[in-house]
Design an enzyme around this catalytic site. Structure first.
Site, mmCIF file in Angstrom:
data_model
loop_
_atom_site.group_PDB
_atom_site.id
_atom_site.type_symbol
_atom_site.label_atom_id
_atom_site.label_comp_id
_atom_site.label_asym_id
_atom_site.label_seq_id
_atom_site.Cartn_x
_atom_site.Cartn_y
_atom_site.Cartn_z
ATOM 1 N N ARG A 164 0.824 -1.218 0.000
ATOM 2 C CA ARG A 164 0.000 0.000 0.000
ATOM 3 C C ARG A 164 0.854 1.263 0.000
ATOM 4 N NH1 ARG A 164 -3.363 -3.392 4.240
ATOM 5 N NH2 ARG A 164 -1.227 -3.931 4.699
ATOM 6 N N ARG A 247 12.562 -0.560 7.029
ATOM 7 C CA ARG A 247 13.088 -1.044 8.305
ATOM 8 C C ARG A 247 14.603 -1.056 8.231
ATOM 9 N NH1 ARG A 247 9.089 -0.248 10.466
ATOM 10 N NH2 ARG A 247 7.770 -1.586 11.734
ATOM 11 N N GLU A 276 18.597 0.694 15.449
ATOM 12 C CA GLU A 276 18.128 1.996 15.939
ATOM 13 C C GLU A 276 17.594 1.872 17.368
ATOM 14 O OE1 GLU A 276 15.158 2.462 12.732
ATOM 15 O OE2 GLU A 276 13.606 2.423 14.290
ATOM 16 N N HIS A 294 13.039 7.750 12.427
ATOM 17 C CA HIS A 294 11.884 6.848 12.294
ATOM 18 C C HIS A 294 10.570 7.611 12.526
ATOM 19 C CE1 HIS A 294 10.680 2.338 12.540
ATOM 20 N NE2 HIS A 294 9.700 3.061 12.009
#
Ligand code: GLV
Length: 334
Positions: A164, A247, A276, A294
């Site tokens: 999506r 990611r 992270e 992020h």
């Protein structure tokens, strides 16, 4: 005082990170809620301790739901992630323990696609690098090629991972910026969806070789680990930009820092990192990379929608045995 029969006793749930007060209030109408008001990131042992006696937990992408944790939390019925990605969950272990896992798709698609496009533009047009230069007081004259970047409109946009969010980025590129859009995905989209996105399916090798701007929007899985490493970076154009909003771990960050430093590719925009919130030290010292912490889904409206959807999943599961966005729906029918 709880009725001895247990009737009227609210199920206990844990909210593992700070969320919006109104969402917490909504959860409190249904549950006995333990909330993490200080927003500390709990260790695995602390999370397991706090999950004792809890029927559900609202997590973010930071909390890991492992087989070991599930074995230690027998009362748990649902783990509701406030993220679309769920690589922090061991889904087969959840299913084996009869624990429903849910995520928050759809509500963040356009916001995240907006951010992906913003990061692409900031990277291609060297916005962070030039801003640092200005703030450092180094700007003393206009110059013909000062911070000259790469063209966005009319260029070739490559997308790896065409779910999506990937489709949202494709539509923005094709319809907003007259870009030629190519993509690679595990499975090819149907013709109508390809047409709506203005996107053409290509092999991974062609994607790497032809993209002027390559955006990564695929889920993290063991087989996607370092799917962009030194060999893939070597196949990209020296003028190309690489954008990772998916990611950490999908890109080999050490190899990327090296490719940026040597000019093997022109620039990168990264919202996610291996390990992270630690960032590979080499990425912090190369100039041609835009780094963000992020935040691709971070608008207040979208984060509210995500928190509400995670809460709705907890409520649906624990009050009526259903869910809005289950990852392992087989648990519900078992
Ligand atoms: C954020 O990274 C998410 O998966 O929602």
């Amino acid at each position: 005082m709880a009725h001895p029969s247990g009737e009227g006793v609210k199920p206990a749930v844990l909210v593992a990170r700070r969320i919006f007060p109104e969402v917490l209030a909504r959860l409190r109408q249904h549950f006995d809620v333990e909330a993490n008001e200080t927003d500390d990131v709990w260790s695995a042992a602390e999370l397991a301790r706090r999950l004792q006696g809890k029927a559900g937990v609202l997590t973010t992408g930071t909390e890991r739901i492992t087989a070991e944790l599930l074995a230690a939390t027998p009362g748990l019925k649902i783990v509701a992630n406030m993220a679309v990605g769920y690589n922090n969950f061991d889904v087969p272990a959840c299913t084996a323990h009869g624990v429903l896992a849910t995520n928050t798709p759809d509500v963040l698609t356009d916001t995240t696609a907006d951010f992906g496009f913003a990061l692409l533009m900031a990277t291609a047009r060297r916005m962070a690098e030039s801003e640092h230069f200005l703030r450092a007081g180094l700007w003393n004259r206009w110059s013909i090629d000062m911070f000259a970047g790469t063209e966005v409109h009319g260029s070739t946009l490559g997308i790896l991972g065409m779910g999506r969010i990937g489709q949202g980025i494709a539509r923005r590129g094709a319809h907003g910026f007259d870009m030629r859009v190519i993509y690679h995905n595990r499975s090819r989209l149907d013709a109508a969806t390809e047409a709506a996105c203005g996107a053409t399916y290509v092999s991974k090798a062609d994607l790497l070789a032809q993209a002027d701007h390559l955006v990564l929007v695929l889920p993290y899985t063991a087989s996607n680990h370092h799917i962009i490493g030194a060999p893939e970076l070597a196949q990209m154009k020296p003028t190309a930009t690489l954008i990772n909003i998916a990611r950490g771990g999908i890109v080999d960050d050490a190899a990327l820092a090296q490719a940026l430093r040597s000019g093997q590719i022109a620039a990168a925009g990264l919202d996610v990192f291996e390990g992270e919130p630690q960032v590979h030290p080499d990425l912090l010292t190369v100039p041609n990379v835009v780094l963000t912490p992020h935040i691709a889904s971070a608008t207040l409206a979208t984060r509210r929608a995500m928190a509400n959807l995670a809460a709705d999943n907890l409520i649906a599961c624990l009050t009526e045995g259903s869910a809005l966005t289950p990852i392992n729906p087989e648990v519900l029918s078992a």
